[in-house]
Design a protein around this motif. Sequence first.
Motif, PDB file in Angstrom:
ATOM      1  N   ASP A  28       0.832  -1.204   0.000  1.00 16.27           N
ATOM      2  CA  ASP A  28       0.000   0.000   0.000  1.00 16.27           C
ATOM      3  C   ASP A  28       0.864   1.250   0.000  1.00 16.27           C
ATOM      4  O   ASP A  28       0.579   2.219  -0.693  1.00 16.27           O
ATOM      5  CB  ASP A  28      -0.923   0.019   1.221  1.00 16.27           C
ATOM      6  N   GLU A  29       1.927   1.223   0.800  1.00 12.81           N
ATOM      7  CA  GLU A  29       2.830   2.364   0.886  1.00 12.81           C
ATOM      8  C   GLU A  29       3.452   2.669  -0.476  1.00 12.81           C
ATOM      9  O   GLU A  29       3.691   3.811  -0.826  1.00 12.81           O
ATOM     10  CB  GLU A  29       3.928   2.066   1.913  1.00 12.81           C
ATOM     11  N   LEU A  30       3.737   1.665  -1.243  1.00  7.81           N
ATOM     12  CA  LEU A  30       4.393   1.846  -2.531  1.00  7.81           C
ATOM     13  C   LEU A  30       3.445   2.281  -3.641  1.00  7.81           C
ATOM     14  O   LEU A  30       3.882   2.607  -4.734  1.00  7.81           O
ATOM     15  CB  LEU A  30       5.088   0.554  -2.950  1.00  7.81           C
ATOM     16  N   ASP A  31       2.160   2.292  -3.352  1.00 10.91           N
ATOM     17  CA  ASP A  31       1.187   2.695  -4.355  1.00 10.91           C
ATOM     18  C   ASP A  31       1.318   1.823  -5.595  1.00 10.91           C
ATOM     19  O   ASP A  31       1.717   2.276  -6.668  1.00 10.91           O
ATOM     20  CB  ASP A  31       1.339   4.174  -4.689  1.00 10.91           C
ATOM     21  N   VAL A  32       0.965   0.568  -5.424  1.00 11.54           N
ATOM     22  CA  VAL A  32       1.126  -0.444  -6.462  1.00 11.54           C
ATOM     23  C   VAL A  32       0.473  -0.018  -7.770  1.00 11.54           C
ATOM     24  O   VAL A  32       1.029  -0.237  -8.843  1.00 11.54           O
ATOM     25  CB  VAL A  32       0.570  -1.801  -5.983  1.00 11.54           C
ATOM     26  N   SER A  37       0.922   1.354 -13.838  1.00 14.75           N
ATOM     27  CA  SER A  37       0.365   2.212 -14.888  1.00 14.75           C
ATOM     28  C   SER A  37       1.104   2.008 -16.208  1.00 14.75           C
ATOM     29  O   SER A  37       2.304   1.723 -16.224  1.00 14.75           O
ATOM     30  CB  SER A  37       0.437   3.683 -14.475  1.00 14.75           C
ATOM     31  N   PRO A  38       0.402   2.163 -17.326  1.00 16.09           N
ATOM     32  CA  PRO A  38       1.053   2.018 -18.636  1.00 16.09           C
ATOM     33  C   PRO A  38       2.199   3.010 -18.828  1.00 16.09           C
ATOM     34  O   PRO A  38       3.225   2.670 -19.421  1.00 16.09           O
ATOM     35  CB  PRO A  38      -0.072   2.299 -19.635  1.00 16.09           C
ATOM     36  N   GLN A  39       2.063   4.219 -18.292  1.00 16.80           N
ATOM     37  CA  GLN A  39       3.114   5.229 -18.433  1.00 16.80           C
ATOM     38  C   GLN A  39       4.387   4.784 -17.716  1.00 16.80           C
ATOM     39  O   GLN A  39       5.492   4.911 -18.264  1.00 16.80           O
ATOM     40  CB  GLN A  39       2.648   6.585 -17.876  1.00 16.80           C
ATOM     41  N   TRP A  40       4.242   4.278 -16.492  1.00 18.33           N
ATOM     42  CA  TRP A  40       5.418   3.819 -15.746  1.00 18.33           C
ATOM     43  C   TRP A  40       6.050   2.609 -16.423  1.00 18.33           C
ATOM     44  O   TRP A  40       7.261   2.534 -16.574  1.00 18.33           O
ATOM     45  CB  TRP A  40       5.082   3.495 -14.291  1.00 18.33           C
ATOM     46  N   ARG A  41       5.235   1.657 -16.823  1.00 21.80           N
ATOM     47  CA  ARG A  41       5.770   0.454 -17.460  1.00 21.80           C
ATOM     48  C   ARG A  41       6.553   0.800 -18.724  1.00 21.80           C
ATOM     49  O   ARG A  41       7.607   0.243 -18.985  1.00 21.80           O
ATOM     50  CB  ARG A  41       4.649  -0.530 -17.770  1.00 21.80           C
ATOM     51  N   ARG A  42       6.041   1.739 -19.502  1.00 22.41           N
ATOM     52  CA  ARG A  42       6.717   2.165 -20.735  1.00 22.41           C
ATOM     53  C   ARG A  42       8.056   2.828 -20.404  1.00 22.41           C
ATOM     54  O   ARG A  42       9.093   2.501 -20.980  1.00 22.41           O
ATOM     55  CB  ARG A  42       5.805   3.116 -21.518  1.00 22.41           C
TER      56      ARG A  42
END
Length: 125
Positions: A28-32, A37-42
Motif C-alpha cells: 500500500d505504501e508503494l502505491d502499487v 500504470s502504462p506510463q510507468w511500465r513504458r
Amino acid sequence: MKRLQSISKAYEYNKDRHTAYMHSARADELDVQWYQSPQWRRLSSQIHVIDLYTCRICGHVQLPNETMVTDHIIPRRTAPELAMTASNLWLLDRTCHNKKTAIERKRTPEQLKIMTRDEWIRLLE
C-alpha cells in the motif's frame, strides 16, 4: 546445466518473495497502482534499454527470468515531481536496490533530495 538450475531456483525464490511482498501491508505504501500504470511500465522499459539491462552500481547484467528494478535516484515519495523523469531513474539489480533502500530509510527527505547518482555509486560500491 547446474548453472541454469541455480538460476531457475533463484528465480522461483525471488518470484515467491516478490509475490509475498506485494501482498504485504508495505505494498500500500508503494502505491502499487502507480507502478502498474502504462506510463510507468513504458518508461521503465525504456530505462532497461538505456541502461543495457545492466545494474548501474555493480555492473550485473540481467539474466533470463531475472528481474531488475527501475529505481528512482531521488525517491518518488521525496520528490514526486521527478517520478517520471528519466534522468532520475536507473536500473539496479535486486541486491543493490535493497542496499540503497536500506540507506534511504536512514536518511531524511532533505538529505535524499540532494543525493546524486555519483554519490549513490560511491556509497553502494
